[in-house]
Design an enzyme around this catalytic site. Sequence first.
Site, PDB file in Angstrom:
ATOM      1  CG  HIS A 180      -1.914   0.871   1.235  1.00 48.83           C
ATOM      2  ND1 HIS A 180      -1.680   2.343   1.770  1.00 48.83           N
ATOM      3  CD2 HIS A 180      -3.097   0.950   1.063  1.00 48.83           C
ATOM      4  CE1 HIS A 180      -2.889   2.893   1.944  1.00 48.83           C
ATOM      5  NE2 HIS A 180      -3.614   2.096   1.543  1.00 48.83           N
ATOM      6  CG  ASP A 213       0.297  -2.634   6.381  1.00 53.64           C
ATOM      7  OD1 ASP A 213      -0.829  -2.809   6.928  1.00 53.64           O
ATOM      8  OD2 ASP A 213       0.131  -1.840   5.303  1.00 53.64           O
ATOM      9  CD  GLN A 265      -7.076  -4.550   3.676  1.00 55.47           C
ATOM     10  OE1 GLN A 265      -7.898  -5.155   3.929  1.00 55.47           O
ATOM     11  NE2 GLN A 265      -7.309  -3.303   3.779  1.00 55.47           N
ATOM     12  CE  LYS A 288      -7.367  -0.055   5.927  1.00 53.20           C
ATOM     13  NZ  LYS A 288      -8.106   0.101   4.692  1.00 53.20           N
ATOM     14  CB  CYS A 333      -3.726   3.179  -1.671  1.00 51.00           C
ATOM     15  SG  CYS A 333      -5.025   4.483  -1.362  1.00 51.00           S
TER      16      CYS A 333
HETATM   17  N1  PMP Z   1      -2.007  -0.911   4.624  1.00 51.38           N
HETATM   18  C1  PMP Z   1      -3.104  -1.734   4.132  1.00 51.38           C
HETATM   19  C2  PMP Z   1      -2.676  -2.931   3.639  1.00 51.38           C
HETATM   20  C3  PMP Z   1      -4.142  -1.161   3.732  1.00 51.38           C
HETATM   21  O1  PMP Z   1      -5.088  -2.015   3.236  1.00 51.38           O
HETATM   22  C4  PMP Z   1      -4.723   0.283   4.351  1.00 51.38           C
HETATM   23  C5  PMP Z   1      -5.922   0.891   4.021  1.00 51.38           C
HETATM   24  N2  PMP Z   1      -6.407   0.652   2.747  1.00 51.38           N
HETATM   25  C6  PMP Z   1      -3.424   0.840   4.656  1.00 51.38           C
HETATM   26  C7  PMP Z   1      -2.127   0.393   4.936  1.00 51.38           C
HETATM   27  C8  PMP Z   1      -3.519   2.514   5.395  1.00 51.38           C
HETATM   28  O2  PMP Z   1      -4.409   2.144   6.560  1.00 51.38           O
HETATM   29  P1  PMP Z   1      -4.887   3.834   6.934  1.00 51.38           P
HETATM   30  O3  PMP Z   1      -5.491   4.562   5.816  1.00 51.38           O
HETATM   31  O4  PMP Z   1      -6.118   3.284   7.941  1.00 51.38           O
HETATM   32  O5  PMP Z   1      -3.803   4.506   7.700  1.00 51.38           O
END
Ligand code: PMP
Length: 407
Positions: free
Chosen positions: A124, A201, A204, A227, A365
Amino acid sequence: MNEQQINDIRNDFPILSEKIYNKDLIYFDNGATTQKPRSVVEKIEQGYYHTNANIHRGVHFLSQKATEAHEEARSIVANFLGTDKKEEIIFTRGTTEAINLIAFSYGEAYCSEGDEIVVSVMEHHSNIVPWQMLCERKKMTLRVIPANEAGELDMTAYQNMLNERTKLVSVMHVSNVLGTINPVADIIKLAHAQNTPVLIDGAQAVPHIAVNVKELDADFYVFSGHKIYAPTGIGVLYGKENWLNAIPPYQGGGEMISTVSFKKTTYNELPFKFEAGTPDYIGSTALAEALKYVLNIGIDKIADYEHQLMMYATEELNKIQGMRIIGNAQNKSSVISFLVNDIHPYDIGMLLDKLGIAVRTGHHCAQPLIDSLGIPGTIRVSFAFYNTKAEIDVFVTALKKVVTMLS
Ligand code: PMP
């Protein structure tokens, strides 16, 4: 989980009964954010109505109540991630802030010109850009682990990439585009073999599969509350105590100090050293409530049920002519990205929306991944435990209609 259980769960989420353009809402965008159960929303209300006061500094009753609730929330998060040290849990605004914190604090203390950071091609943006910024500041290099056709990381390439200049490895546990569950335990083991710490990270992962940071031996593990059925604005950085003690603070301000004078300021102990300013102490208690909700159902039960949904949807989608599923890893979470013929994902998403079905379209993203696949983006459906096979049936029928219209 049986039908009765799912119905009971769905009743806990009022938004699932909403009508969208007069149609029953089908919410398949859980990878972006999840809906909130009543208990979580009520926790927020209860906090603001009955125990609201700034924490850690008041002698009065309400302040102590609010402090206790915030610190109890920290213990619940610690327990959820499998550590018995609650000082290893830092509350952040989310995954993004947690990664930026490490990129800054670890980067300041341990990185210098010529060093390398390893990420993967499927990351991401929030696990790419903070490292690019660090590399720019310190004249370092970002190395990228490639993936195969199925969407699995090339572990040989990874192993070959590690060297004495590798200062940190930062990879996602589960891909928000491909659904791939990465072999993070192996990734960590290989990095540790040459004393390189690893950040995972888990944005997910934690909502869908059991995670134990001690068993993984992760140095840093991050996720976002929103999430996992909690509100926006609260997230978690887990860090091994020795690492968190070894790196400097990220932000300066109240709470994170021990003493302040114009000659010399000393910093507070963990976890407060990394929590400058008034923290989201209502958000933390709501996050704890969300984790309780998840634990009450059982994370293995959730993983099993969502896997069934994913397998069923994959089977049904594959019956559609021109269907191309992007991401066919052996080990996959409840995320399905796809394209149909050469129809633009956005057009499909727009028309599904008119039928009350919320899906995600675009690059999610993860632009470098989408570019590497040579596609314009994908349509993504991502399931949660409140989704049903009946919803998948409605979605697949709707998709067939939409594809016919657009072909
Ligand atoms: N890492 C992953 C794998 C994600 O899916 C996301 C959110 N789509 C993020 C990071 C970023 O999370 P946040 O916008 O809640 O900081």
